[in-house]
Design a protein around this motif. Structure first.
Motif, PDB file in Angstrom:
ATOM      1  N   GLU A   1      18.768 -12.875  10.246  1.00 14.75           N
ATOM      2  CA  GLU A   1      17.639 -12.112  10.751  1.00 14.75           C
ATOM      3  C   GLU A   1      16.933 -11.405   9.580  1.00 14.75           C
ATOM      4  OE1 GLU A   1      17.289  -9.701  14.756  1.00 14.75           O
ATOM      5  OE2 GLU A   1      18.020  -8.391  13.169  1.00 14.75           O
ATOM      6  N   VAL A   2      15.644 -11.661   9.443  1.00 11.81           N
ATOM      7  CA  VAL A   2      14.872 -11.086   8.337  1.00 11.81           C
ATOM      8  C   VAL A   2      13.866 -10.090   8.911  1.00 11.81           C
ATOM      9  CG1 VAL A   2      13.204 -11.602   6.507  1.00 11.81           C
ATOM     10  CG2 VAL A   2      15.120 -13.161   6.909  1.00 11.81           C
ATOM     11  N   GLN A   3      13.725  -8.937   8.295  1.00 11.39           N
ATOM     12  CA  GLN A   3      12.752  -7.943   8.756  1.00 11.39           C
ATOM     13  C   GLN A   3      11.408  -8.169   8.038  1.00 11.39           C
ATOM     14  OE1 GLN A   3      14.418  -4.077   7.976  1.00 11.39           O
ATOM     15  NE2 GLN A   3      16.032  -4.323   9.525  1.00 11.39           N
ATOM     16  N   ILE A   4      10.346  -8.121   8.831  1.00 11.78           N
ATOM     17  CA  ILE A   4       9.002  -8.141   8.221  1.00 11.78           C
ATOM     18  C   ILE A   4       8.561  -6.677   8.162  1.00 11.78           C
ATOM     19  CG2 ILE A   4       6.660  -9.084   8.359  1.00 11.78           C
ATOM     20  CD1 ILE A   4       8.807 -11.280   8.321  1.00 11.78           C
ATOM     21  N   VAL A   5       8.290  -6.193   6.969  1.00  6.36           N
ATOM     22  CA  VAL A   5       8.047  -4.756   6.812  1.00  6.36           C
ATOM     23  C   VAL A   5       6.722  -4.463   6.119  1.00  6.36           C
ATOM     24  CG1 VAL A   5      10.504  -4.233   6.734  1.00  6.36           C
ATOM     25  CG2 VAL A   5       9.260  -4.652   4.598  1.00  6.36           C
ATOM     26  N   ARG A   6       6.252  -3.246   6.331  1.00  8.37           N
ATOM     27  CA  ARG A   6       5.023  -2.768   5.701  1.00  8.37           C
ATOM     28  C   ARG A   6       5.421  -1.651   4.738  1.00  8.37           C
ATOM     29  NH1 ARG A   6       1.355  -1.959  10.564  1.00  8.37           N
ATOM     30  NH2 ARG A   6       0.917  -4.185  10.684  1.00  8.37           N
ATOM     31  N   VAL A   7       4.925  -1.747   3.516  1.00  9.46           N
ATOM     32  CA  VAL A   7       5.314  -0.780   2.488  1.00  9.46           C
ATOM     33  C   VAL A   7       4.066  -0.227   1.798  1.00  9.46           C
ATOM     34  CG1 VAL A   7       6.661  -0.484   0.357  1.00  9.46           C
ATOM     35  CG2 VAL A   7       7.396  -2.148   2.065  1.00  9.46           C
ATOM     36  N   GLN A   8       4.050   1.066   1.501  1.00 12.97           N
ATOM     37  CA  GLN A   8       2.948   1.633   0.713  1.00 12.97           C
ATOM     38  C   GLN A   8       3.167   1.298  -0.760  1.00 12.97           C
ATOM     39  OE1 GLN A   8       0.539   2.264   3.208  1.00 12.97           O
ATOM     40  NE2 GLN A   8      -0.122   3.291   1.321  1.00 12.97           N
ATOM     41  N   GLU A   9       2.198   0.676  -1.377  1.00 15.00           N
ATOM     42  CA  GLU A   9       2.319   0.284  -2.778  1.00 15.00           C
ATOM     43  C   GLU A   9       1.216   0.957  -3.584  1.00 15.00           C
ATOM     44  OE1 GLU A   9       4.694  -1.496  -4.043  1.00 15.00           O
ATOM     45  OE2 GLU A   9       4.818  -3.514  -3.161  1.00 15.00           O
ATOM     46  N   HIS A  10       1.414   1.066  -4.880  1.00 15.59           N
ATOM     47  CA  HIS A  10       0.261   1.405  -5.717  1.00 15.59           C
ATOM     48  C   HIS A  10       0.326   0.606  -7.002  1.00 15.59           C
ATOM     49  CE1 HIS A  10       2.749   4.221  -8.074  1.00 15.59           C
ATOM     50  NE2 HIS A  10       3.302   4.471  -6.917  1.00 15.59           N
ATOM     51  N   THR A  11      -0.871   0.246  -7.458  1.00 14.25           N
ATOM     52  CA  THR A  11      -0.925  -0.608  -8.635  1.00 14.25           C
ATOM     53  C   THR A  11      -2.152  -0.252  -9.453  1.00 14.25           C
ATOM     54  OG1 THR A  11      -0.745  -2.903  -9.357  1.00 14.25           O
ATOM     55  CG2 THR A  11      -2.300  -2.461  -7.604  1.00 14.25           C
ATOM     56  N   ASN A  12      -2.183  -0.716 -10.675  1.00 12.67           N
ATOM     57  CA  ASN A  12      -3.321  -0.478 -11.542  1.00 12.67           C
ATOM     58  C   ASN A  12      -4.266  -1.652 -11.461  1.00 12.67           C
ATOM     59  OD1 ASN A  12      -4.601   1.039 -13.729  1.00 12.67           O
ATOM     60  ND2 ASN A  12      -2.505   1.817 -14.002  1.00 12.67           N
ATOM     61  N   PHE A  13      -5.522  -1.387 -11.085  1.00 11.29           N
ATOM     62  CA  PHE A  13      -6.487  -2.482 -11.003  1.00 11.29           C
ATOM     63  C   PHE A  13      -7.808  -2.006 -11.581  1.00 11.29           C
ATOM     64  CE2 PHE A  13      -9.762  -4.881  -8.578  1.00 11.29           C
ATOM     65  CZ  PHE A  13      -9.440  -6.155  -9.019  1.00 11.29           C
ATOM     66  N   LYS A  14      -8.344  -2.769 -12.518  1.00 10.38           N
ATOM     67  CA  LYS A  14      -9.608  -2.423 -13.185  1.00 10.38           C
ATOM     68  C   LYS A  14      -9.642  -0.958 -13.604  1.00 10.38           C
ATOM     69  CE  LYS A  14     -12.564  -5.968 -11.174  1.00 10.38           C
ATOM     70  NZ  LYS A  14     -13.961  -6.329 -11.124  1.00 10.38           N
ATOM     71  N   GLY A  15      -8.551  -0.513 -14.169  1.00  7.41           N
ATOM     72  CA  GLY A  15      -8.531   0.830 -14.730  1.00  7.41           C
ATOM     73  C   GLY A  15      -8.367   1.952 -13.737  1.00  7.41           C
ATOM     74  N   MET A  16      -8.037   1.626 -12.467  1.00  5.40           N
ATOM     75  CA  MET A  16      -7.760   2.719 -11.555  1.00  5.40           C
ATOM     76  C   MET A  16      -6.484   2.443 -10.740  1.00  5.40           C
ATOM     77  SD  MET A  16     -10.572   2.708  -8.439  1.00  5.40           S
ATOM     78  CE  MET A  16      -9.766   3.787  -7.266  1.00  5.40           C
ATOM     79  N   VAL A  17      -5.828   3.541 -10.327  1.00  2.90           N
ATOM     80  CA  VAL A  17      -4.627   3.379  -9.515  1.00  2.90           C
ATOM     81  C   VAL A  17      -5.048   3.193  -8.059  1.00  2.90           C
ATOM     82  CG1 VAL A  17      -2.469   4.448  -8.760  1.00  2.90           C
ATOM     83  CG2 VAL A  17      -3.302   4.799 -11.098  1.00  2.90           C
ATOM     84  N   VAL A  18      -4.612   2.083  -7.464  1.00  6.04           N
ATOM     85  CA  VAL A  18      -5.002   1.772  -6.086  1.00  6.04           C
ATOM     86  C   VAL A  18      -3.783   1.869  -5.169  1.00  6.04           C
ATOM     87  CG1 VAL A  18      -6.055   0.051  -4.576  1.00  6.04           C
ATOM     88  CG2 VAL A  18      -6.733   0.159  -6.983  1.00  6.04           C
ATOM     89  N   ASP A  19      -3.895   2.691  -4.109  1.00  5.56           N
ATOM     90  CA  ASP A  19      -2.846   2.760  -3.087  1.00  5.56           C
ATOM     91  C   ASP A  19      -3.196   1.806  -1.971  1.00  5.56           C
ATOM     92  OD1 ASP A  19      -1.044   4.883  -3.990  1.00  5.56           O
ATOM     93  OD2 ASP A  19      -2.868   6.105  -3.927  1.00  5.56           O
ATOM     94  N   TYR A  20      -2.251   1.000  -1.535  1.00 10.30           N
ATOM     95  CA  TYR A  20      -2.541   0.048  -0.457  1.00 10.30           C
ATOM     96  C   TYR A  20      -1.268  -0.282   0.303  1.00 10.30           C
ATOM     97  CZ  TYR A  20      -0.557  -3.604  -3.470  1.00 10.30           C
ATOM     98  OH  TYR A  20       0.281  -4.345  -4.236  1.00 10.30           O
ATOM     99  N   THR A  21      -1.446  -0.917   1.455  1.00 12.23           N
ATOM    100  CA  THR A  21      -0.307  -1.309   2.283  1.00 12.23           C
ATOM    101  C   THR A  21      -0.009  -2.791   2.063  1.00 12.23           C
ATOM    102  OG1 THR A  21      -1.125   0.254   3.916  1.00 12.23           O
ATOM    103  CG2 THR A  21       0.589  -1.263   4.649  1.00 12.23           C
ATOM    104  N   ALA A  22       1.241  -3.097   1.748  1.00 18.96           N
ATOM    105  CA  ALA A  22       1.634  -4.488   1.524  1.00 18.96           C
ATOM    106  C   ALA A  22       2.691  -4.890   2.550  1.00 18.96           C
ATOM    107  CB  ALA A  22       2.178  -4.656   0.117  1.00 18.96           C
TER     108      ALA A  22
END
Ligand code: ZN
Length: 341
Positions: free
Chosen positions: A19-40
């Motif tokens: 059984e595998v869980q499909i989950v939603r996680v808050q991520e942040h990454t650097n894109f075009k010189g800015m830190v972006v918070d998003y849901t993955a």
């Protein structure tokens, strides 16, 4: 971490079926010189305590991140771009050709590639200005197939036509702006054209209404607003009325009857033509509250059967009319003496 669902499948992390869980996680990454918070979204393997993504999930997460970046920079999201295009029913390739952009540009903007600001501006322009898009379409006619051109033309022309009502409303508001701060002229009510349309429709659709021509309609509007003011010290529509030889006539009356949702037929008479307001299948009166409907019912009960001459005579006897110089604005202060209660 938020668990969206659990599925039994081959786990791509430990390569065993469980059984595998499909989950939603808050991520942040650097894109075009800015830190972006998003849901993955990830698949989570409890055994290995690891998150993995593959195929569609990776792609989906990337678009989710880019969309957050777009929002943070006041750019249209991939879905908003797709929606603008859908409103015109145009294909990604055809839209790109009309704009003289590379064939795959729109397709990319609707997914992983973040559009630059100049292109973003043009896409917004297409959305807000059908007239501009119509010109673009006509100029680029040879860039798309003839059946496609015909289809797009019909849609964009319809959107342009729909905007007519916006232009008309703006022009009516411009004629009313000077009365906005004069409660005695506007009945302490800001002009509400949705209510104007609903009131006219209510009058025209009433089974008790007899021969509704323009002169009579204008008086009925005044009676409705005046009765409303008498009862509630508040008019219904915010219309401002001038005293003319045949009684009260609202400012911008020629434009009012052309508002979308008002139906009339032009009839020829020996002494000119007349506008007869007709029943419509549209019975949406949601712009009006129950007190306002009661006021309209009262006005219909009293004046609905009036002929043009009768309602003009009725109006001539109103104190509000007698106290007002020809061509001047009829003040709502006289509503207290209205002949109807
Ligand atoms: Zn596993």
């Amino acid at each position: 971490m938020e668990v969206i669902k659990k599925v039994r499948k081959l786990c791509i992390c430990c390569m065993e079926e469980h059984e595998v869980q499909i989950v939603r996680v808050q991520e942040h990454t650097n894109f075009k010189g800015m830190v972006v918070d998003y849901t993955a979204e990830y698949e989570y393997c409890e055994k290995a305590d690891e998150y993995v993504a593959e195929g569609d999930m990776i792609s989906h997460n990337d678009i989710s991140m880019k969309d957050e970046y777009r929002k943070a920079n006041q750019l249209l999201t991939s879905m908003e771009i797709g929606n603008i295009r859908s409103k015109y029913g145009i294909s990604q390739t055809d839209l790109a050709s009309l704009l003289g952009w590379g064939g795959k540009t729109i397709t990319r903007y609707e997914s992983h590639q973040v559009q630059d600001r100049a292109h973003d501006f043009i896409l917004r322009k297409i959305d807000g200005d059908p007239e501009w898009f119509l010109e673009l379409l006509c100029q680029g006619r040879e860039k798309v197939s003839e059946p496609a051109y015909q289809k797009y033309y019909e849609i964009v022309a319809k959107r342009y036509e729909d905007r007519q009502d916006d232009y008309l409303r703006k022009s009516i508001f411009a004629q009313y702006i000077r009365y906005e701060n004069d409660p005695d002229s506007c009945g302490r009510t800001r002009l509400n054209l949705d209510k104007v349309v609903a009131v006219i429709r209510y009058f025209a659709n009433s089974a008790k209404m007899f021969h509704l021509y323009k002169v009579k309609l204008m008086k009925l509007l005044w009676y409705a607003d005046s009765l409303s003011f008498k009862r509630r010290t508040l008019a219904i529509t915010g219309l401002v009325y001038a005293a003319l030889p045949m009684g009260a006539v609202p400012i911008a009356h020629k434009s009012l009857i052309d508002l979308k949702g008002v139906s009339y037929e032009e009839e020829e008479f020996p002494d000119g033509s007349g506008y007869r307001f007709v029943k419509t299948s549209d019975e949406d009166y949601s712009a009006l509250n129950s007190d306002e409907i009661k006021i309209l019912d009262k006005v219909i009960d009293i004046c609905g059967k009036d002929t043009k001459e009768q309602i003009v005579n009725r109006m001539h006897k109103e104190r509000a009319y007698k106290e007002t110089e020809q061509g001047e604005i009829i003040k709502f202060r006289y509503a207290l003496d209205l002949s109807i209660d």
